[in-house]
Design an enzyme around this catalytic site. Structure first.
Site, PDB file in Angstrom:
ATOM      1  N   ASP A  37     -12.177  -9.791  -2.136  1.00 16.27           N
ATOM      2  CA  ASP A  37     -11.991  -8.900  -3.278  1.00 16.27           C
ATOM      3  C   ASP A  37     -13.355  -8.378  -3.702  1.00 16.27           C
ATOM      4  O   ASP A  37     -14.388  -8.882  -3.253  1.00 16.27           O
ATOM      5  CB  ASP A  37     -11.294  -9.613  -4.437  1.00 16.27           C
ATOM      6  CG  ASP A  37     -10.382  -8.665  -5.207  1.00 16.27           C
ATOM      7  OD1 ASP A  37      -9.192  -8.550  -4.829  1.00 16.27           O
ATOM      8  OD2 ASP A  37     -10.851  -8.030  -6.167  1.00 16.27           O
ATOM      9  N   TYR A 158      -3.909  10.444  -1.663  1.00 16.31           N
ATOM     10  CA  TYR A 158      -3.353   9.118  -1.417  1.00 16.31           C
ATOM     11  C   TYR A 158      -2.213   9.177  -0.395  1.00 16.31           C
ATOM     12  O   TYR A 158      -2.168   8.388   0.551  1.00 16.31           O
ATOM     13  CB  TYR A 158      -2.850   8.533  -2.735  1.00 16.31           C
ATOM     14  CG  TYR A 158      -2.269   7.142  -2.622  1.00 16.31           C
ATOM     15  CD1 TYR A 158      -3.096   6.056  -2.416  1.00 16.31           C
ATOM     16  CD2 TYR A 158      -0.894   6.922  -2.750  1.00 16.31           C
ATOM     17  CE1 TYR A 158      -2.571   4.774  -2.322  1.00 16.31           C
ATOM     18  CE2 TYR A 158      -0.367   5.659  -2.658  1.00 16.31           C
ATOM     19  CZ  TYR A 158      -1.211   4.580  -2.448  1.00 16.31           C
ATOM     20  OH  TYR A 158      -0.690   3.318  -2.348  1.00 16.31           O
ATOM     21  N   LYS A 162      -2.240   7.398   3.309  1.00 14.25           N
ATOM     22  CA  LYS A 162      -1.272   6.389   3.721  1.00 14.25           C
ATOM     23  C   LYS A 162      -0.464   6.849   4.935  1.00 14.25           C
ATOM     24  O   LYS A 162      -0.048   6.029   5.763  1.00 14.25           O
ATOM     25  CB  LYS A 162      -0.350   6.047   2.555  1.00 14.25           C
ATOM     26  CG  LYS A 162      -1.048   5.290   1.429  1.00 14.25           C
ATOM     27  CD  LYS A 162      -1.773   4.049   1.922  1.00 14.25           C
ATOM     28  CE  LYS A 162      -2.313   3.212   0.782  1.00 14.25           C
ATOM     29  NZ  LYS A 162      -3.072   2.023   1.273  1.00 14.25           N
ATOM     30  N   THR A 193       3.171  -4.340 -10.578  1.00 13.60           N
ATOM     31  CA  THR A 193       1.859  -4.969 -10.594  1.00 13.60           C
ATOM     32  C   THR A 193       1.100  -4.500 -11.830  1.00 13.60           C
ATOM     33  O   THR A 193       1.461  -3.494 -12.452  1.00 13.60           O
ATOM     34  CB  THR A 193       1.062  -4.568  -9.348  1.00 13.60           C
ATOM     35  OG1 THR A 193       0.846  -3.151  -9.374  1.00 13.60           O
ATOM     36  CG2 THR A 193       1.810  -4.955  -8.071  1.00 13.60           C
TER      37      THR A 193
END
Length: 265
Positions: A37, A158, A162, A193
């Site tokens: 991370d 985006y 993807k 999330t």
């Protein structure tokens, strides 16, 4: 509880949301997990949670847009646990305030999104494959998105990134299948999330729920279950696939919602 016993898994973006849920589940099923991370504090905190629950995990700071940093993450996994079996290229995203339609798109953001989503995934595959060949095979799991499967009025960078991840997944599966390396992509829809809650207005979240085939949104644990399946020997004959995990959002005709018997109620 032993579906990935003895395997070593690297998960980028593993300190929160889907990445954390996946790391926890893989560890619970017997894998040694290396959590990458952006900050050492977040990665180490996530690893400590897993260790406290009886699993094996370490946390490593990584900037996936920097090849040396990503290489150090994978080298640490091999040095610590002796091999690499599972590579989850999970980091991605864009800034929805800058990633708009084609005319309104910030081109600096477009370049950043391509590095964050596409280049990092290429590098993750590129750096993991030699170790997997040495180990006799492995499973690469790339995180795509339903945004890469269909067009929208926003987030053109985006969605394009993807879509590239999906096609790249097929290329990796084709090129390294004979070395017993499987490569698949998951395409989450709306999953509850913290990032989703922070970036999407409540009205938009309600709209997504309305258009799902299922009457609810997914949780990180739902995607983690799919990650585990693709990491485990249970999926040994699955490669080069993109699996949408979206509550049925992409399963139907765009007009289906207007034809639902209870649409007007």
């Amino acid at each position: 509880m032993d579906r990935v016993r003895g395997q070593v898994a690297v998960i980028t973006g593993g300190a929160s949301g889907i990445g954390l849920a996946s790391a926890q589940l893989l560890a619970a099923e017997g894998a040694a997990v290396v959590i990458g991370d952006l900050t050492h504090e977040d990665a180490s905190r996530a690893a400590a949670q897993i260790t406290a629950d009886g699993g094996r995990a370490i946390g490593v700071a990584v900037d996936v847009m920097e090849e040396e940093s990503l290489a150090a993450l994978i080298d640490t996994a091999v040095a610590e646990f002796g091999r690499l079996d599972v590579m989850c290229n999970h980091v991605g995203g864009s800034n929805p305030r800058k990633d708009l339609d084609v005319l309104g798109l910030d081109m600096d953001e477009f370049d950043r999104v391509m590095r964050l989503n596409v280049r990092s995934t290429v590098l993750g595959c590129r750096l993991a494959i030699p170790h997997m060949i040495e180990a006799g095979g492995g499973s690469i799991i790339n995180t795509a998105s339903v945004g890469g499967l269909a067009g929208d009025f926003i987030q053109v960078a985006y969605g394009s990134a993807k879509a590239a991840v999906i096609r790249m997944t097929e290329y990796v599966a084709t090129q390294y299948g004979h070395q017993r390396i499987r490569c698949n992509a998951i395409a989450p829809g709306a999953v509850m999330t913290p990032a989703l809650a922070d970036n999407l207005p409540a009205e938009m979240i309600r709209g997504i729920r309305t258009h799902n085939a299922l009457p609810y949104l997914g949780e990180p644990e739902d995607v983690a279950d799919l990650m585990l399946f693709l990491a485990s020997p249970e999926s040994r004959y699955i490669t080069g696939q993109v699996i949408a995990i979206d509550g049925g959002m992409t399963s139907h005709h765009p007009l289906a919602e207007t034809r639902r018997p209870d649409a007007g109620s």
